[in-house]
Design a protein around this motif. Structure first.
Motif, PDB file in Angstrom:
ATOM      1  N   ASN A 133       0.832  -1.214   0.000  1.00 52.63           N
ATOM      2  CA  ASN A 133       0.000   0.000   0.000  1.00 52.63           C
ATOM      3  C   ASN A 133       0.862   1.258   0.000  1.00 52.63           C
ATOM      4  O   ASN A 133       0.527   2.253  -0.652  1.00 52.63           O
ATOM      5  N   GLU A 134       1.964   1.193   0.742  1.00 48.85           N
ATOM      6  CA  GLU A 134       2.883   2.342   0.780  1.00 48.85           C
ATOM      7  C   GLU A 134       3.470   2.597  -0.610  1.00 48.85           C
ATOM      8  O   GLU A 134       3.567   3.741  -1.054  1.00 48.85           O
ATOM      9  N   VAL A 135       3.895   1.514  -1.271  1.00 42.71           N
ATOM     10  CA  VAL A 135       4.458   1.627  -2.611  1.00 42.71           C
ATOM     11  C   VAL A 135       3.425   2.202  -3.571  1.00 42.71           C
ATOM     12  O   VAL A 135       3.725   3.082  -4.383  1.00 42.71           O
ATOM     13  N   GLU A 193      13.996   9.576 -10.034  1.00 40.69           N
ATOM     14  CA  GLU A 193      13.959  10.252  -8.734  1.00 40.69           C
ATOM     15  C   GLU A 193      12.558  10.246  -8.121  1.00 40.69           C
ATOM     16  O   GLU A 193      12.396  10.085  -6.912  1.00 40.69           O
ATOM     17  N   LEU A 194      11.556  10.422  -8.975  1.00 37.00           N
ATOM     18  CA  LEU A 194      10.176  10.432  -8.486  1.00 37.00           C
ATOM     19  C   LEU A 194       9.731   9.048  -8.031  1.00 37.00           C
ATOM     20  O   LEU A 194       8.957   8.917  -7.079  1.00 37.00           O
ATOM     21  N   PHE A 195      10.222   8.021  -8.692  1.00 36.92           N
ATOM     22  CA  PHE A 195       9.869   6.648  -8.322  1.00 36.92           C
ATOM     23  C   PHE A 195      10.794   6.079  -7.235  1.00 36.92           C
ATOM     24  O   PHE A 195      10.533   4.989  -6.714  1.00 36.92           O
ATOM     25  N   LYS A 196      11.855   6.791  -6.910  1.00 39.62           N
ATOM     26  CA  LYS A 196      12.866   6.267  -5.991  1.00 39.62           C
ATOM     27  C   LYS A 196      12.316   5.825  -4.635  1.00 39.62           C
ATOM     28  O   LYS A 196      12.684   4.738  -4.152  1.00 39.62           O
ATOM     29  N   LYS A 213      10.991  -1.683  -2.899  1.00 40.42           N
ATOM     30  CA  LYS A 213      10.863  -2.901  -3.719  1.00 40.42           C
ATOM     31  C   LYS A 213      12.223  -3.534  -4.037  1.00 40.42           C
ATOM     32  O   LYS A 213      12.361  -4.753  -4.040  1.00 40.42           O
ATOM     33  N   ASP A 214      13.208  -2.701  -4.353  1.00 40.84           N
ATOM     34  CA  ASP A 214      14.519  -3.238  -4.760  1.00 40.84           C
ATOM     35  C   ASP A 214      15.588  -2.171  -4.535  1.00 40.84           C
ATOM     36  O   ASP A 214      15.933  -1.410  -5.441  1.00 40.84           O
ATOM     37  N   LYS A 215      16.098  -2.136  -3.307  1.00 45.85           N
ATOM     38  CA  LYS A 215      17.072  -1.115  -2.935  1.00 45.85           C
ATOM     39  C   LYS A 215      18.360  -1.230  -3.747  1.00 45.85           C
ATOM     40  O   LYS A 215      18.997  -0.230  -4.098  1.00 45.85           O
ATOM     41  N   LYS A 216      18.737  -2.467  -4.075  1.00 42.53           N
ATOM     42  CA  LYS A 216      19.947  -2.706  -4.844  1.00 42.53           C
ATOM     43  C   LYS A 216      19.832  -2.114  -6.244  1.00 42.53           C
ATOM     44  O   LYS A 216      20.768  -1.509  -6.766  1.00 42.53           O
ATOM     45  N   LEU A 217      18.671  -2.277  -6.857  1.00 41.36           N
ATOM     46  CA  LEU A 217      18.425  -1.718  -8.187  1.00 41.36           C
ATOM     47  C   LEU A 217      18.476  -0.199  -8.151  1.00 41.36           C
ATOM     48  O   LEU A 217      19.040   0.435  -9.042  1.00 41.36           O
ATOM     49  N   SER A 218      17.891   0.387  -7.115  1.00 40.26           N
ATOM     50  CA  SER A 218      17.898   1.842  -6.971  1.00 40.26           C
ATOM     51  C   SER A 218      19.328   2.371  -6.885  1.00 40.26           C
ATOM     52  O   SER A 218      19.673   3.376  -7.523  1.00 40.26           O
TER      53      SER A 218
END
Length: 281
Positions: A33-35, A211-214, A220-225
């Motif tokens: 829900n947060e995402v 940046e807006l989706f960060k 969801k995927d900190k490594k990808l970010s």
């Protein structure tokens, strides 16, 4: 009694496991829900961002057209690459209106391919007159009037477009593809050689979406970010070496080796950027 104790213990363990599973489900639901909320906010913020860019594009185009109609070649050339950056940053929105994007941004090669060279209008046609023909004619001024008319129409229509995560995600990838496939060859700004302005604006447009989706992507995927952050940094560092006091160097001054480095860095960024769609899962 021993059997009873075992039975009681087993029941307690089972209840504990169920409680843990329920807790995990609640946490996952809360995270989802947060995402969802953050993605929704990102679309609102992107709407505001592109709206502001297109406001500046309209104002810049008005100034550019005024310079052309005043026969001020120097001013028109000064404004040309800088005004176009507003358009390039917000291209995912501009391209949503398929009839207007070609009128504003088509290259002669595009029109010839479609056997519509006689219908060519927009910034690149005026670019030809300013940088190739080196003169402003009555036809140039007529083209400038049409450019302003089309820009005003785009500005008005942009407010009606529904911004969706899909549009943003696809738009970020498309912006990079434009750089790595066609613009890297120098064919976009074939007369003015102001390609580096376009590159930078396209990268900025894609990076803004990241940046807006960060906040959502971090969950969801900190490594990808982190990977995206590093690869955007690499591309920006490569572009920074071509900066001048008031803009960017002519693309003619960029060597084949440097063009290859840019292309490879953008391609390396494109793959993980495509994986940013994980925020919708």
């Amino acid at each position: 009694m021993r059997k009873l104790s075992v039975a009681v213990l087993s029941s307690a363990l089972l209840l504990g496991a169920c409680g843990s599973q329920d807790s995990d489900k609640d946490k996952n639901a809360s995270k989802k829900n947060e995402v969802k909320t953050e993605v929704k906010q990102a679309t609102k913020d992107y709407k505001a961002y592109t709206s502001k860019e297109l406001d500046k594009f309209l104002k810049g185009t008005e100034d550019f057209v005024q310079a052309v109609k005043s026969d001020d070649m120097e001013k028109a050339k000064e404004l040309y690459p800088k005004v176009r950056m507003y358009y390039e940053r917000s291209e995912p929105v501009a391209e949503a209106f398929g009839d207007l994007d070609p009128k504003i941004d088509a290259r002669l090669a595009d029109m010839e391919e479609e056997k519509k060279a006689d219908e060519w209008t927009g910034y690149h046609k005026i670019e030809h007159d300013l940088y190739q023909a080196n003169k402003i004619t009555d036809t140039t001024k007529k083209d400038a009037d049409q450019l302003l008319k089309d820009t005003k129409e785009l500005h008005a229509k942009a407010d009606t477009l529904e911004i969706t995560p899909k549009l943003m995600l696809q738009g970020s990838v498309d912006l990079l593809n434009e750089v790595s496939t066609s613009k890297i060859t120098g064919e976009e700004e074939i007369y003015s050689h102001t390609d580096l302005y376009d590159f930078k604006a396209n990268i900025e447009g894609a990076e803004k979406i990241y940046e807006l989706f960060k906040p959502a992507l971090e969950k969801k995927d900190k490594k990808l970010s982190k990977e995206l952050e590093e690869k955007f940094g690499k591309v920006n560092k490569l572009l920074d070496q071509f900066k001048t006091d008031d803009g960017y160097k002519s693309y003619e001054e960029v060597s084949k080796k440097q063009r290859k480095e840019l292309s490879e860095a953008v391609n390396e960024l494109g793959e993980p950027l495509g994986r940013m769609a994980v925020i919708n899962e």
